[in-house]
Write a protein that holds these residues in place. Structure first.
Motif, PDB file in Angstrom:
ATOM      1  N   GLY A  67       0.838  -1.183   0.000  1.00 33.17           N
ATOM      2  CA  GLY A  67       0.000   0.000   0.000  1.00 33.17           C
ATOM      3  C   GLY A  67       0.875   1.235   0.000  1.00 33.17           C
ATOM      4  N   THR A  68       0.250   2.382  -0.219  1.00 34.79           N
ATOM      5  CA  THR A  68       0.974   3.648  -0.248  1.00 34.79           C
ATOM      6  C   THR A  68       0.354   4.611   0.760  1.00 34.79           C
ATOM      7  OG1 THR A  68       1.453   3.352  -2.595  1.00 34.79           O
ATOM      8  CG2 THR A  68       1.755   5.563  -1.694  1.00 34.79           C
ATOM      9  N   ILE A  69       1.183   5.191   1.604  1.00 37.45           N
ATOM     10  CA  ILE A  69       0.709   6.151   2.595  1.00 37.45           C
ATOM     11  C   ILE A  69       0.346   7.458   1.893  1.00 37.45           C
ATOM     12  CG2 ILE A  69       1.298   7.462   4.666  1.00 37.45           C
ATOM     13  CD1 ILE A  69       1.077   4.432   5.112  1.00 37.45           C
ATOM     14  N   ASN A  70      -0.843   7.979   2.196  1.00 37.54           N
ATOM     15  CA  ASN A  70      -1.287   9.245   1.619  1.00 37.54           C
ATOM     16  C   ASN A  70      -1.880  10.108   2.727  1.00 37.54           C
ATOM     17  OD1 ASN A  70      -2.325  11.381   0.199  1.00 37.54           O
ATOM     18  ND2 ASN A  70      -3.517  10.151  -1.243  1.00 37.54           N
ATOM     19  N   THR A  71      -1.094  11.070   3.177  1.00 41.99           N
ATOM     20  CA  THR A  71      -1.541  11.987   4.231  1.00 41.99           C
ATOM     21  C   THR A  71      -1.518  13.432   3.766  1.00 41.99           C
ATOM     22  OG1 THR A  71       0.704  12.192   5.082  1.00 41.99           O
ATOM     23  CG2 THR A  71      -0.681  10.460   6.051  1.00 41.99           C
ATOM     24  N   SER A  72      -1.247  13.658   2.490  1.00 45.17           N
ATOM     25  CA  SER A  72      -1.135  15.014   1.921  1.00 45.17           C
ATOM     26  C   SER A  72       0.024  15.791   2.537  1.00 45.17           C
ATOM     27  CB  SER A  72      -2.455  15.782   2.096  1.00 45.17           C
ATOM     28  OG  SER A  72      -3.504  15.104   1.442  1.00 45.17           O
ATOM     29  N   GLY A  73       1.075  15.070   2.906  1.00 43.95           N
ATOM     30  CA  GLY A  73       2.295  15.767   3.305  1.00 43.95           C
ATOM     31  C   GLY A  73       2.905  15.406   4.639  1.00 43.95           C
ATOM     32  N   VAL A  74       2.089  15.176   5.653  1.00 43.42           N
ATOM     33  CA  VAL A  74       2.642  14.931   6.988  1.00 43.42           C
ATOM     34  C   VAL A  74       2.969  13.455   7.175  1.00 43.42           C
ATOM     35  CG1 VAL A  74       1.380  16.871   7.966  1.00 43.42           C
ATOM     36  CG2 VAL A  74       0.362  14.593   8.024  1.00 43.42           C
ATOM     37  N   ALA A  75       3.891  13.189   8.086  1.00 48.18           N
ATOM     38  CA  ALA A  75       4.220  11.801   8.410  1.00 48.18           C
ATOM     39  C   ALA A  75       3.073  11.176   9.190  1.00 48.18           C
ATOM     40  CB  ALA A  75       5.502  11.745   9.227  1.00 48.18           C
ATOM     41  N   LEU A  76       2.848   9.877   8.986  1.00 41.39           N
ATOM     42  CA  LEU A  76       1.762   9.155   9.644  1.00 41.39           C
ATOM     43  C   LEU A  76       2.293   8.403  10.848  1.00 41.39           C
ATOM     44  CD1 LEU A  76      -1.232   8.231   9.557  1.00 41.39           C
ATOM     45  CD2 LEU A  76      -0.467   6.301   8.151  1.00 41.39           C
ATOM     46  N   ASN A  77       1.609   8.524  11.979  1.00 41.40           N
ATOM     47  CA  ASN A  77       2.003   7.799  13.182  1.00 41.40           C
ATOM     48  C   ASN A  77       1.780   6.296  13.007  1.00 41.40           C
ATOM     49  OD1 ASN A  77       2.807   9.964  14.870  1.00 41.40           O
ATOM     50  ND2 ASN A  77       0.668  10.464  15.268  1.00 41.40           N
ATOM     51  N   VAL A  78       2.800   5.524  13.334  1.00 38.58           N
ATOM     52  CA  VAL A  78       2.675   4.069  13.403  1.00 38.58           C
ATOM     53  C   VAL A  78       2.471   3.727  14.869  1.00 38.58           C
ATOM     54  CG1 VAL A  78       3.796   1.852  12.985  1.00 38.58           C
ATOM     55  CG2 VAL A  78       4.178   3.760  11.408  1.00 38.58           C
ATOM     56  N   ARG A  79       1.369   3.060  15.179  1.00 40.04           N
ATOM     57  CA  ARG A  79       0.999   2.850  16.566  1.00 40.04           C
ATOM     58  C   ARG A  79       1.164   1.399  16.988  1.00 40.04           C
ATOM     59  NH1 ARG A  79      -0.948   7.441  18.686  1.00 40.04           N
ATOM     60  NH2 ARG A  79      -1.645   9.044  17.210  1.00 40.04           N
ATOM     61  N   SER A  80       1.157   1.190  18.295  1.00 40.17           N
ATOM     62  CA  SER A  80       1.367  -0.149  18.836  1.00 40.17           C
ATOM     63  C   SER A  80       0.161  -1.056  18.637  1.00 40.17           C
ATOM     64  CB  SER A  80       1.690  -0.058  20.327  1.00 40.17           C
ATOM     65  OG  SER A  80       0.600   0.512  21.038  1.00 40.17           O
TER      66      SER A  80
ATOM     67  N   ALA B  53       6.638   8.072   6.307  1.00 37.64           N
ATOM     68  CA  ALA B  53       6.516   9.271   5.493  1.00 37.64           C
ATOM     69  C   ALA B  53       5.351   9.203   4.514  1.00 37.64           C
ATOM     70  CB  ALA B  53       7.811   9.504   4.722  1.00 37.64           C
ATOM     71  N   ASP B  54       4.778  10.354   4.221  1.00 35.90           N
ATOM     72  CA  ASP B  54       3.767  10.451   3.175  1.00 35.90           C
ATOM     73  C   ASP B  54       4.381   9.979   1.857  1.00 35.90           C
ATOM     74  OD1 ASP B  54       1.422  11.187   1.817  1.00 35.90           O
ATOM     75  OD2 ASP B  54       2.238  13.169   1.368  1.00 35.90           O
ATOM     76  N   GLY B  55       3.654   9.125   1.141  1.00 36.69           N
ATOM     77  CA  GLY B  55       4.140   8.606  -0.122  1.00 36.69           C
ATOM     78  C   GLY B  55       4.940   7.322  -0.012  1.00 36.69           C
ATOM     79  N   ALA B  56       5.225   6.888   1.211  1.00 35.55           N
ATOM     80  CA  ALA B  56       6.015   5.674   1.402  1.00 35.55           C
ATOM     81  C   ALA B  56       5.211   4.435   1.034  1.00 35.55           C
ATOM     82  CB  ALA B  56       6.489   5.564   2.848  1.00 35.55           C
TER      83      ALA B  56
ATOM     84  N   VAL C 199      -1.310   1.087  11.362  1.00 33.90           N
ATOM     85  CA  VAL C 199      -1.781   2.394  10.911  1.00 33.90           C
ATOM     86  C   VAL C 199      -3.226   2.257  10.474  1.00 33.90           C
ATOM     87  CG1 VAL C 199       0.491   3.222  10.171  1.00 33.90           C
ATOM     88  CG2 VAL C 199      -0.965   2.004   8.545  1.00 33.90           C
ATOM     89  N   SER C 200      -3.958   3.363  10.546  1.00 29.95           N
ATOM     90  CA  SER C 200      -5.343   3.338  10.076  1.00 29.95           C
ATOM     91  C   SER C 200      -5.372   3.198   8.567  1.00 29.95           C
ATOM     92  CB  SER C 200      -6.065   4.620  10.490  1.00 29.95           C
ATOM     93  OG  SER C 200      -7.342   4.684   9.863  1.00 29.95           O
ATOM     94  N   ASP C 201      -6.286   2.345   8.087  1.00 31.90           N
ATOM     95  CA  ASP C 201      -6.445   2.155   6.646  1.00 31.90           C
ATOM     96  C   ASP C 201      -6.988   3.404   5.959  1.00 31.90           C
ATOM     97  OD1 ASP C 201      -6.263   0.066   4.505  1.00 31.90           O
ATOM     98  OD2 ASP C 201      -8.405   0.494   4.298  1.00 31.90           O
TER      99      ASP C 201
END
Length: 245
Positions: free
Chosen positions: A36-49, A62-65, A97-99
């Protein structure tokens, strides 16, 4: 709908090995992994426990990762780039991470559901839940304070002051002798994962599921590893501490 391009659905279907049509009364089979590809429109996404915004954020992506999804589970409802969902994705680094922020080409589930360990006997219920224990462990990520204290680490993660056993070897022996030790299958999320070691004291960690564990002695600190990365693997058990205090 989450607003994902309709054309991406065909791509996802190609990635999902053995996906079957939805038939009443027949369970769907999903892929063992997908990208999958992270899409947050720029900000890094928190990876949670765990599958909740209240659980520890122990790293970011990172966004886009591009990320690898190993399983999916339900949790907190989150509104993000692709709408609102309660689906959470377990990543290959051991976090979730949230889908709602992951482009997969599908609005639905695409990989297997995360498998949780069964409940411990009611005679000795753990003070802390599976995801609560894993969250506690991630709050100590990279800590060196628990080196040579693996048994205390997993017991305290589940909310106890101590396990009641002197070593992880003794604990593993008890689980094996009382029929709780499983020697086949990948340890489910929340299981205690037991090992022999050269010193005879044994080792134990907590399974994150999908072949990942969190525990001590990962490059000299609390960390994430593969469940076969430690020495002599014994098996896994339900998180049961009969002598805990």
């Amino acid at each position: 709908m989450k607003g994902r391009p309709a054309g991406g659905i065909a791509v996802a279907a190609a990635l999902v090995t053995g996906l079957v049509a939805a038939v009443p009364g027949v369970a769907q089979a999903y892929a063992s992994s997908a990208t999958g590809t992270i899409n947050t429109s720029g900000v890094a996404l928190n990876v949670r426990s765990g599958p909740s915004t209240s659980w520890d954020s122990w790293r970011t992506v990172a966004d886009g990762a591009t990320v690898t999804l190993l399983c999916q589970t339900s949790g907190d409802s989150v509104t993000g780039t692709y709408g609102t969902t309660t689906m959470w994705d377990f990543l290959s680094n051991g976090g979730m991470v949230s889908d709602a922020y992951v482009y997969t080409g599908s609005d639905g589930q695409i990989v297997n559901s995360c498998v949780y360990v069964g409940a411990e006997p009611s005679s000795k219920t753990n003070p802390r839940s599976t995801n609560g224990a894993i969250n506690w462990a991630f709050q100590r990520y990279r800590s060196t304070s628990y080196e040579n204290l693996c048994l205390a680490f997993v017991a305290q993660a589940y909310g106890w002051g101590g396990s009641g056993w002197n070593t992880a070897e003794i604990g593993g022996d008890w689980e094996a002798g009382h029929g709780y030790l499983n020697t086949s299958g990948i340890p489910p999320r929340g299981a205690l994962v037991w090992y022999h070691n050269s010193s005879g004291t044994g080792h134990v960690a907590i399974s994150l599921g999908e072949g990942k564990v969190i525990g001590t002695s990962v490059s000299g600190a609390v960390g994430v590893a593969g469940y076969l990365d430690h020495g002599s693997y014994r098996g896994w058990s339900v998180a049961y501490f009969p002598a805990a205090w």
